[in-house]
Design an enzyme around this catalytic site. Sequence first.
Site, PDB file in Angstrom:
ATOM      1  N   GLU A 193      31.817  45.799  61.689  1.00 27.77           N
ATOM      2  CA  GLU A 193      32.639  45.785  60.475  1.00 27.77           C
ATOM      3  C   GLU A 193      31.962  44.887  59.440  1.00 27.77           C
ATOM      4  O   GLU A 193      32.007  43.657  59.572  1.00 27.77           O
ATOM      5  CB  GLU A 193      34.036  45.244  60.809  1.00 27.77           C
ATOM      6  CG  GLU A 193      34.926  45.117  59.585  1.00 27.77           C
ATOM      7  CD  GLU A 193      35.583  43.750  59.439  1.00 27.77           C
ATOM      8  OE1 GLU A 193      36.599  43.675  58.757  1.00 27.77           O
ATOM      9  OE2 GLU A 193      35.073  42.751  60.011  1.00 27.77           O
ATOM     10  N   ASP A 214      33.513  42.576  64.998  1.00 30.55           N
ATOM     11  CA  ASP A 214      34.197  42.019  63.832  1.00 30.55           C
ATOM     12  C   ASP A 214      33.220  41.237  62.940  1.00 30.55           C
ATOM     13  O   ASP A 214      32.219  40.688  63.418  1.00 30.55           O
ATOM     14  CB  ASP A 214      35.275  41.062  64.374  1.00 30.55           C
ATOM     15  CG  ASP A 214      36.321  40.697  63.345  1.00 30.55           C
ATOM     16  OD1 ASP A 214      36.960  41.606  62.816  1.00 30.55           O
ATOM     17  OD2 ASP A 214      36.501  39.494  63.086  1.00 30.55           O
ATOM     18  N   ASP A 248      43.755  46.572  57.990  1.00 31.67           N
ATOM     19  CA  ASP A 248      43.531  45.565  56.951  1.00 31.67           C
ATOM     20  C   ASP A 248      43.816  46.100  55.552  1.00 31.67           C
ATOM     21  O   ASP A 248      43.508  45.418  54.568  1.00 31.67           O
ATOM     22  CB  ASP A 248      42.072  45.062  57.003  1.00 31.67           C
ATOM     23  CG  ASP A 248      41.793  44.253  58.263  1.00 31.67           C
ATOM     24  OD1 ASP A 248      42.721  43.599  58.764  1.00 31.67           O
ATOM     25  OD2 ASP A 248      40.651  44.293  58.746  1.00 31.67           O
TER      26      ASP A 248
HETATM   27  C1  NOJ Z   1      38.428  41.749  60.337  1.00 32.25           C
HETATM   28  C2  NOJ Z   1      39.576  42.271  61.111  1.00 32.25           C
HETATM   29  O1  NOJ Z   1      39.642  43.651  60.986  1.00 32.25           O
HETATM   30  C3  NOJ Z   1      40.778  41.561  60.560  1.00 32.25           C
HETATM   31  O2  NOJ Z   1      41.961  42.169  60.955  1.00 32.25           O
HETATM   32  C4  NOJ Z   1      40.658  40.114  60.988  1.00 32.25           C
HETATM   33  O3  NOJ Z   1      41.748  39.372  60.551  1.00 32.25           O
HETATM   34  C5  NOJ Z   1      39.383  39.527  60.400  1.00 32.25           C
HETATM   35  N1  NOJ Z   1      38.245  40.369  60.616  1.00 32.25           N
HETATM   36  C6  NOJ Z   1      39.079  38.184  61.009  1.00 32.25           C
HETATM   37  O4  NOJ Z   1      38.774  38.334  62.362  1.00 32.25           O
END
Ligand code: NOJ
Length: 642
Positions: free
Chosen positions: A300, A271, A370
């Site tokens: 990510e 993440d 997201d």
């Molecule tokens: C990215 C994640 O995909 C998202 O869902 C999350 O809320 C944020 N990072 C914070 O961890």
Amino acid sequence: MVSTPPSQASDIQHELTRAEVEVDSLVKAPQQDIDIDLEFLYTRDIEFRQETIYFIVVDRFFDGEPDNNSGANSELFDTTGQSWGKYWGGDLQGVIEKLDYLKNLGVTALWLTPLFEQVEGLFVDNAAIHGYWIKDFKRINPRFIGKDENPSLNKTQETRDTTFDRLIAELHQRNMKLILDIVCNHSSPDISGVKGELYDDGVKIADFNDDKDYWYHHYGEVTNWEDEWQVHNCELSGLATFNENNSNYRNYIKAAIKQWLDRGVDALRVDTVKHMPIWFWQEFNAEIQNHKPDVFVFGEWIYNNPHDEPSVEFANCSGMTILDFGLCVAIRGALGQGAEGGFQLIQDIFDLDYRYNGATELVTFIDNHDMPRFQSLNPDPEMLRVAIALIMTSRGIPCIYYGTEQYLHDDTNGGNDPYNRPMMVNWDSDTEIYRYIRLLSGLRRLNPAVSVGSHQQRYITSDVYCYVRRYGNCMCFVALNRGEALVIDAVPTDFPDGEHTCVLSRRKFTVENGMLHNLELGPRDTIVLSRVGERAKGQVLVRAQLNSVRTQPGETIVVTGDCPELGNWDIAKAYPLEYINSNTWFAEIPFSESAGKLITYKYAMWREGRPPLRENLVSRRWFLASEGTVKWRDVWVSGRES
Ligand code: NOJ
Ligand code: CA
């Protein structure tokens, strides 16, 4: 329902079985007769490019164990499935019960939202159903495992044979892999005055509000997203942000992740990588890969794209690949929102693949938890199939968001979070898109042109896109149509003349002089032709990748070395690499005679009418394992004339 005629069904089955056999032999770990230290030296990371990833929001998939639903705070569980911010009951037993459904879909690797123990409270009406507000990185969320496996009942996660361990065993039995979603950047937000309380297998070790040992940064929220210092050190949505300068924190997080790797986790999704300095990730990946050399890691970097220098630098230098948001945005624009540029938007992304050292390892997707699901942008199921066919036949490792194969979407508020995380309700294995995914996943395993090959555009308008994937004499031709029915006069294919059958529809197409003439495409049509040549086979398969070599037409790259497989320094017998893009040459090189031995090698450039140009270095050295798959990631060292 679309059914497949019996004779075709058995053909497809045969192809898939072959693919599975092939995949089995590629993913198996090197065998026991190798000294364990040598194994460590030889295998850098597992090959993931043949995988088809499926991403599950665990709470929203399937409730296999109703007993765990109330968790530590029953207020956070909603029995009606109406409160989108509360838990709905999905768990690991639920995932286990659906593994055959997923295997049959062609899924080979499961990415699950973070499984760690979460804070048990509501933050702006939301519980941590997504898993990104972690309290203890060494424990599993009790809502996801058996009630009697809850570590607070005098057990720890070290106690084996939990639902988590069963999930891994069941996955591995099916030759499937588990991708653990991890968060190193932050723990939890302020819930009723408690923020960032962190535990080490049940023992409290840090607290944002009483941070004597500086486990956290205390600089408030990011206000300027252009300021890298802020992005690294300030908070994202009020989440307590770890201070990576504190080596106790670093040791804790690395130890926690190693614990899960030791339990059998195969890969990591990481993440918020943009929010920590690259040195942290380099140290983290070095240690994780020393601990488990064959682990595959992807991060990510939110809304990365190939024009964004820092994200490209991250993909090339951090030790992990990344999710390909750039391609995702282009696909959503072209196919989800009918953008005028159409397929040219997608080609523009592929045209910049040379900026990445490993474009074929980017993780590709069309939606996630997201953003609104693809069908909230465009409900046409045929368009969804075009988008899925695109990511499953293009470079990169495709990741399918759970429920896509059931056309799952809820368009309330444009399908934005939380409506992009509905409960999975249908488990129909006869949907047309389920069939597409199954066939294309088989294709990815069977045909290396799709998993590792080059991507060459052959015909493009805003509505139609034809391309060829190519690796040696393996090839795949794809035609996609986002518009109405039409006929294309002629498209070059690279395919040998004769009749070829579409993998998806079994329609027949005749190639003449390498071209498809009068190619008829229906509305939102997809054609996929595949041709698989001989695949390299050896005791050891080296996947050699060379970056940063600039070649002109007529110039090719070879590997020359001191072993028979590389021609014993006879450059005429060196092993040829394939052109992938202007930054990358690649080959799967089989080794048998030299398996288990130390070899030396270097790259050289063949040039028409001129002597070959060899790299300007003494040599590269590698201890080959006795068996298994190995990756070389090398960067060209400029040659000198004569
Ligand atoms: C990215 C994640 O995909 C998202 O869902 C999350 O809320 C944020 N990072 C914070 O961890
Ligand atoms: Ca449950």
